[in-house]
Scaffold this active site. Structure first.
Site, mmCIF file in Angstrom:
data_model
loop_
_atom_site.group_PDB
_atom_site.id
_atom_site.type_symbol
_atom_site.label_atom_id
_atom_site.label_comp_id
_atom_site.label_asym_id
_atom_site.label_seq_id
_atom_site.Cartn_x
_atom_site.Cartn_y
_atom_site.Cartn_z
ATOM 1 N N SER A 132 -5.270 52.602 -8.960
ATOM 2 C CA SER A 132 -6.371 53.567 -8.965
ATOM 3 C C SER A 132 -7.089 54.083 -10.489
ATOM 4 C CB SER A 132 -5.865 54.252 -7.895
ATOM 5 O OG SER A 132 -6.062 56.183 -8.543
ATOM 6 N N TYR A 145 1.452 61.378 -6.964
ATOM 7 C CA TYR A 145 0.688 59.846 -6.595
ATOM 8 C C TYR A 145 -0.120 59.460 -8.042
ATOM 9 C CZ TYR A 145 -3.694 57.509 -5.211
ATOM 10 O OH TYR A 145 -4.465 56.630 -4.907
#
Length: 356
Positions: A132, A145
Site C-alpha cells: 500500500s 494497518y
C-alpha cells in the site's frame, strides 16, 4: 498444461479481482481465505479451474497445510500472491492489544507465512506481496494497518536480497496500492462517526489486478499504482512535515463518507458469511477504472533526473489532493457549535459533510 497461481486472501476485494484476471489469462488458481461460504461460491462459478482451501493466513500451520494441499492437487505453483488483510478505523487509544495483534498477524505475518510456504513448495517463479502507499506515508485512525504495511515493506526488501543470493529462480515483488473500492470499507471494524471510505482518489480493484499481473510478467521489484501513491511516496520523502501537517488537517475526514455506520457486524474476529464473494465495494459510483501503473525503480530515476520539474509537479499534486478535505474541515470548524456533537467533541467523532 496451464500455469498455477495461488492467491491468499482471494475471496474478495483485490484478491478476488486478481483471481479473475489470472483465470482470464488461462491460469489455474488456488484461492485461500477464511470464509468457506465465499470459497464455495468461487468453486461453483469456476469449477475445476480453481482449487479452494479455507485457511487463516495468520496461522502458519494452516498456510503450510494449504500449500501441501495445492501441491497434492495440481503440483508446485508458479505464482504466489499474498493479498490478505484486516484493518480497524479507530483511534489508537481504543484499539486494545488483541485487536492490534489480530490486524498485524493477518496483514503482516500472513504475508510472512505466505512467503515461507511459497518458498518451500515452489520450484521457481514469482511471489508478489500486495502492499500500500501507506507503507510510505501513514494515515491516522489505522495505526495497526499502517504499521503492518510498513513492516511488509521492510520484510519484503530483506527477503528479496536473500533470495537474490540463494534462490535466483524466485522473484519477489511488491505492489503498492492506492485507495481501492473493495468490501474492506463495508465490513472493517469502525469507530469513526461515519462509514469509512477509500480516501480519494478511489480506484477499482481491476486496476490493482493489472498491476499485480505486471509485477508477474516483468519480475518487478516494485510496482506503484495510482497518482496518489506517487504523492505519498515522494511527498513523504521530500516534504515529510508538510505531508503530516496536511494529514493532521484532513486525514481523518478523507477516510469518512456521508453515511452513518453504527451497529453493524465486522470481519475482524471472523468472516461475514452473508457477504458474497466479490471484488467491488460500495463506491463504484466514485471509483476510477484506469490509473497509472509504473515501475517503482524507473519512477525514482525519473524523479532524480527530472529535478525541479518533478518537485513542482509533486507539490502541485499534493495541494490538489488535500484541498477538498481541507475545505470540508473548515466547514466543520465553522458549523460545529450548532451541532449536537458539541464544540468539545473529539475531532475524529464529528460528522463530515462532503460536496460532490
Amino acid at each position: 498444461m496451464s500455469r498455477i497461481a495461488v492467491v491468499a486472501g482471494g475471496s474478495a476485494g483485490v484478491g478476488r479481482a486478481t483471481v479473475d484476471a489470472l483465470l482470464d489469462r488461462g491460469y489455474r488458481v488456488a484461492v485461500l481465505a477464511r470464509g468457506q461460504a465465499r470459497l464455495d461460491e468461487i468453486e461453483a462459478t469456476h469449477g475445476d479451474r480453481v482449487f479452494t482451501h479455507a485457511a487463516d493466513v495468520s496461522e502458519a500451520a494452516q498456510v503450510e497445510a494449504a500449500a501441501d494441499a495445492i501441491v497434492a492437487h495440481w503440483g508446485a505453483p508458479d505464482v504466489w500472491i499474498n493479498s490478505a488483510m484486516l484493518t480497524s478505523f479507530s483511534p489508537f487509544t481504543e484499539v486494545d492489544e488483541a485487536e492490534f495483534r489480530k490486524i498485524t498477524d493477518t496483514t503482516y505475518l500472513g504475508t510472512v507465512n505466505g512467503c515461507r510456504a511459497a518458498m518451500r513448495v515452489m520450484d521457481g517463479g514469482n511471489i508478489v506481496n500486495v502492499g500500500s502507499g501507506l507503507a510510505y506515508t501513514s494515515v491516522p485512525m489505522q495505526t495497526a494497518y499502517c504499521g503492518a504495511k510498513h513492516a511488509m515493506e521492510g520484510f519484503t526488501q530483506a527477503l528479496r536480497i536473500e533470495l537474490a543470493r540463494t534462490r535466483p529462480d524466485l522473484t519477489l515483488g511488491m505492489v503498492q496500492l492506492p485507495a481501492i473500492n473493495t468490501p474492506q470499507f463495508d465490513w472493517a471494524r469502525n469507530r469513526l462517526a461515519r462509514k469509512p471510505q477509500p480516501a480519494p482518489p478511489i480506484f477499482q480493484p481491476e486496476v490493482a489486478a493489472r498491476a499485480i499481473l505486471k509485477a508477474i510478467d516483468e519480475g518487478s521489484r516494485e510496482v506503484i499504482v495510482g497518482r496518489s501513491v506517487l504523492q505519498l511516496m515522494f511527498g513523504n520523502m521530500l516534504f515529510p512535515n508538510l505531508v503530516e501537517n496536511q494529514l493532521e488537517d484532513a486525514g481523518v475526514e478523507a477516510q469518512q463518507s456521508e453515511q452513518i455506520d453504527f451497529g453493524r457486524d465486522d470481519n475482524l474476529d471472523g468472516p461475514l458469511a452473508e457477504y458474497p464473494s466479490k471484488a467491488h465495494g460500495s463506491y463504484d459510483h466514485r471509483a476510477e477504472t484506469t490509473g497509472i501503473i509504473v515501475d517503482g525503480d524507473r519512477t525514482r530515476k525519473a524523479l532524480v533526473f527530472g529535478g525541479a520539474a518533478a518537485l513542482l509537479a509533486i507539490g502541485t499534486m499534493l495541494g490538489r489532493a488535500t484541498k477538498p478535505a481541507s475545505a470540508a474541515r473548515e466547514r466543520i470548524r465553522d458549523d460545529r457549535d450548532d451541532t449536537p456533537w458539541g464544540v468539545d467533541a473529539p475531532y475524529y467523532a464529528r460528522p463530515v459533510e462532503y460536496r460532490h
